[in-house]
Scaffold this motif. Structure first.
Motif, mmCIF file in Angstrom:
data_model
loop_
_atom_site.group_PDB
_atom_site.id
_atom_site.type_symbol
_atom_site.label_atom_id
_atom_site.label_comp_id
_atom_site.label_asym_id
_atom_site.label_seq_id
_atom_site.Cartn_x
_atom_site.Cartn_y
_atom_site.Cartn_z
ATOM 1 N N LYS A 31 55.668 23.852 31.644
ATOM 2 C CA LYS A 31 54.842 23.792 33.051
ATOM 3 C C LYS A 31 55.599 23.367 34.911
ATOM 4 O O LYS A 31 55.845 24.156 35.761
ATOM 5 C CB LYS A 31 53.888 22.829 33.047
ATOM 6 N N ILE A 32 56.658 22.781 34.299
ATOM 7 C CA ILE A 32 57.506 22.178 35.439
ATOM 8 C C ILE A 32 58.111 23.057 35.659
ATOM 9 O O ILE A 32 58.256 23.805 36.522
ATOM 10 C CB ILE A 32 58.043 21.244 35.425
ATOM 11 N N ASN A 33 59.230 23.313 34.841
ATOM 12 C CA ASN A 33 60.647 24.134 34.678
ATOM 13 C C ASN A 33 59.677 25.750 35.080
ATOM 14 O O ASN A 33 60.254 26.515 36.262
ATOM 15 C CB ASN A 33 60.806 24.325 32.826
ATOM 16 N N GLU A 34 58.753 26.254 34.196
ATOM 17 C CA GLU A 34 57.857 27.500 34.832
ATOM 18 C C GLU A 34 57.639 26.927 36.234
ATOM 19 O O GLU A 34 58.097 28.628 36.872
ATOM 20 C CB GLU A 34 56.786 27.490 33.861
ATOM 21 N N PHE A 36 58.902 25.607 38.670
ATOM 22 C CA PHE A 36 60.507 25.725 39.597
ATOM 23 C C PHE A 36 60.747 27.081 39.514
ATOM 24 O O PHE A 36 61.817 27.953 40.429
ATOM 25 C CB PHE A 36 61.108 24.385 39.232
ATOM 26 N N LYS A 37 60.872 27.842 38.141
ATOM 27 C CA LYS A 37 61.109 29.189 38.045
ATOM 28 C C LYS A 37 61.226 29.909 38.402
ATOM 29 O O LYS A 37 61.269 30.997 39.184
ATOM 30 C CB LYS A 37 61.765 29.698 36.015
ATOM 31 N N ASN A 38 59.011 30.447 38.904
ATOM 32 C CA ASN A 38 58.896 31.122 39.455
ATOM 33 C C ASN A 38 59.255 31.145 40.921
ATOM 34 O O ASN A 38 58.525 32.152 41.360
ATOM 35 C CB ASN A 38 56.983 30.541 39.316
ATOM 36 N N ASN A 39 58.926 30.001 41.699
ATOM 37 C CA ASN A 39 60.116 30.103 42.653
ATOM 38 C C ASN A 39 61.817 29.689 43.610
ATOM 39 O O ASN A 39 61.575 30.081 44.532
ATOM 40 C CB ASN A 39 59.470 28.713 43.494
ATOM 41 N N ILE A 52 57.951 21.541 47.648
ATOM 42 C CA ILE A 52 58.533 20.584 48.076
ATOM 43 C C ILE A 52 57.492 19.330 47.711
ATOM 44 O O ILE A 52 57.032 18.119 46.578
ATOM 45 C CB ILE A 52 59.760 20.171 48.078
ATOM 46 N N LYS A 53 56.392 19.310 48.852
ATOM 47 C CA LYS A 53 55.184 18.882 49.226
ATOM 48 C C LYS A 53 54.508 18.523 48.139
ATOM 49 O O LYS A 53 54.211 17.551 47.375
ATOM 50 C CB LYS A 53 54.911 18.506 50.291
#
Length: 100
Positions: A31-34, A36-39, A52-53
């Motif tokens: 979920k974290i990787n997904e 960050f990858k989406n954005n 980031i917030k």
């Protein structure tokens, strides 16, 4: 806070919060990787600061609110609180304060 720094902090928190729970560790990592990858192609400084917030807020919630439990019997779960989850609570009072 830089994007890479918050990314690393989230993964470290994930490892602490879901320690010894491979299923939750894997799900949180994906979920974290997904997210960050989406954005990753975001260029707007305002949107990046907002993301980031959001990631920082998620890290705080994971660290302070998620409690791990382990089945010890068919109907019993042993809770494994971390120091970040254990915080001082305000005492509860059944009777309201009297205004004078």
């Amino acid at each position: 806070m830089t994007v890479l720094k918050v990314f690393k902090i989230l993964h470290r928190t994930r490892q602490t919060v879901f320690k010894d729970d491979t299923r939750s560790l894997d799900a949180a990592r994906l979920k974290i990787n997904e997210e960050f990858k989406n954005n990753k192609n975001e260029t707007s400084p305002e949107k990046i600061a907002e993301l980031i917030k959001l990631a920082s807020d998620v890290e705080v919630i994971l660290r302070t609110c998620v409690l791990q439990g382990v089945y010890v019997d068919a109907n019993k779960i042993k809770l494994l609180p971390r120091n970040d989850v254990l915080r001082d609570n305000a005492p509860y009072c059944d009777t309201p304060k009297q205004n004078t």
